[in-house]
Design a protein around this motif. Structure first.
Motif, PDB file in Angstrom:
ATOM      1  N   TYR A  88       0.957  -1.754  -0.292  1.00  0.00           N
ATOM      2  CA  TYR A  88      -0.198   0.177   0.093  1.00  0.00           C
ATOM      3  C   TYR A  88       1.098   1.608  -0.176  1.00  0.00           C
ATOM      4  N   GLY A  89       0.596   1.947  -1.017  1.00  0.00           N
ATOM      5  CA  GLY A  89       1.025   3.880  -0.630  1.00  0.00           C
ATOM      6  C   GLY A  89       0.728   4.882  -1.364  1.00  0.00           C
ATOM      7  N   ASP A 147       8.091   7.110  -2.860  1.00  0.00           N
ATOM      8  CA  ASP A 147       7.501   7.216  -1.787  1.00  0.00           C
ATOM      9  C   ASP A 147       7.279   6.505  -0.655  1.00  0.00           C
ATOM     10  N   PHE A 148       6.817   5.471   0.434  1.00  0.00           N
ATOM     11  CA  PHE A 148       6.684   4.928   1.563  1.00  0.00           C
ATOM     12  C   PHE A 148       5.046   3.708   1.366  1.00  0.00           C
ATOM     13  N   LEU A 149       6.341   2.283   1.498  1.00  0.00           N
ATOM     14  CA  LEU A 149       5.105   1.643   0.628  1.00  0.00           C
ATOM     15  C   LEU A 149       5.138   1.255   2.354  1.00  0.00           C
ATOM     16  N   ALA A 150       3.483   0.717   2.701  1.00  0.00           N
ATOM     17  CA  ALA A 150       2.833  -0.731   3.571  1.00  0.00           C
ATOM     18  C   ALA A 150       2.867  -1.555   2.980  1.00  0.00           C
ATOM     19  N   VAL A 151       3.779  -2.471   4.336  1.00  0.00           N
ATOM     20  CA  VAL A 151       3.591  -3.847   4.256  1.00  0.00           C
ATOM     21  C   VAL A 151       2.088  -4.960   4.156  1.00  0.00           C
ATOM     22  N   ARG A 152       1.805  -5.520   4.003  1.00  0.00           N
ATOM     23  CA  ARG A 152      -0.264  -6.123   4.768  1.00  0.00           C
ATOM     24  C   ARG A 152       0.816  -7.897   4.403  1.00  0.00           C
ATOM     25  N   VAL A 153       0.769  -8.776   5.829  1.00  0.00           N
ATOM     26  CA  VAL A 153       0.943  -9.870   5.323  1.00  0.00           C
ATOM     27  C   VAL A 153      -0.053 -10.958   4.860  1.00  0.00           C
ATOM     28  N   MET A 154      -0.447 -11.533   3.956  1.00  0.00           N
ATOM     29  CA  MET A 154      -1.837 -12.255   3.419  1.00  0.00           C
ATOM     30  C   MET A 154      -1.572 -13.853   3.911  1.00  0.00           C
ATOM     31  N   ARG A 155      -1.948 -14.387   4.893  1.00  0.00           N
ATOM     32  CA  ARG A 155      -1.027 -15.461   5.308  1.00  0.00           C
ATOM     33  C   ARG A 155      -2.124 -16.636   4.761  1.00  0.00           C
TER      34      ARG A 155
END
Length: 94
Positions: free
Chosen positions: A18-19, A86-94
C-alpha cells in the motif's frame, strides 16, 4: 546477507503493498519459488523499518544485489519506491 538471517516466511502466501497519497493498494507479491527471496527481503524491511521508505528500499536493493534473477520482482518494487520517493506499507496475507 545469508538466507538464514532473513525472517521466516513459511506463514506468508503473499504481501500486499500500500502506498501513494491515500495509501491505496499498489500491488502484491505472491510467494512462489521464484519470488521467495524478494518476499523475504521486503518482509524483513517492513519488520525492521515499519514501512518501506526510499532509504529502506536502498538497503533492500543492496540485499538483492546477489540474488540475480530470483530477486527481480523485489528489485522492481524497490526501484519504484526510490523513483517515486514514496513509502510502502506491507500487509502479510497468510
Amino acid at each position: 546477507m545469508k538466507k538464514t538471517a532473513l525472517p521466516n516466511i513459511e506463514h506468508i502466501q503473499k504481501l500486499l503493498l500500500y502506498g501513494g497519497p491515500s495509501a491505496q493498494l499498489q500491488g502484491e507479491l505472491v510467494k512462489t519459488p521464484d519470488s521467495e527471496i524478494s518476499v523475504a527481503i521486503l518482509y524483513h524491511l517492513a519488520l525492521r523499518h515499519g514501512v518501506i521508505s526510499p532509504t529502506a528500499a536502498r538497503e533492500g536493493l543492496a540485499l538483492l544485489a546477489t540474488a540475480g534473477k530470483a530477486g527481480e520482482n523485489g528489485r522492481q518494487i524497490l526501484e519504484k519506491v526510490i523513483a517515486d520517493s514514496d513509502f510502502l506499507a506491507v500487509r502479510v496475507m497468510r
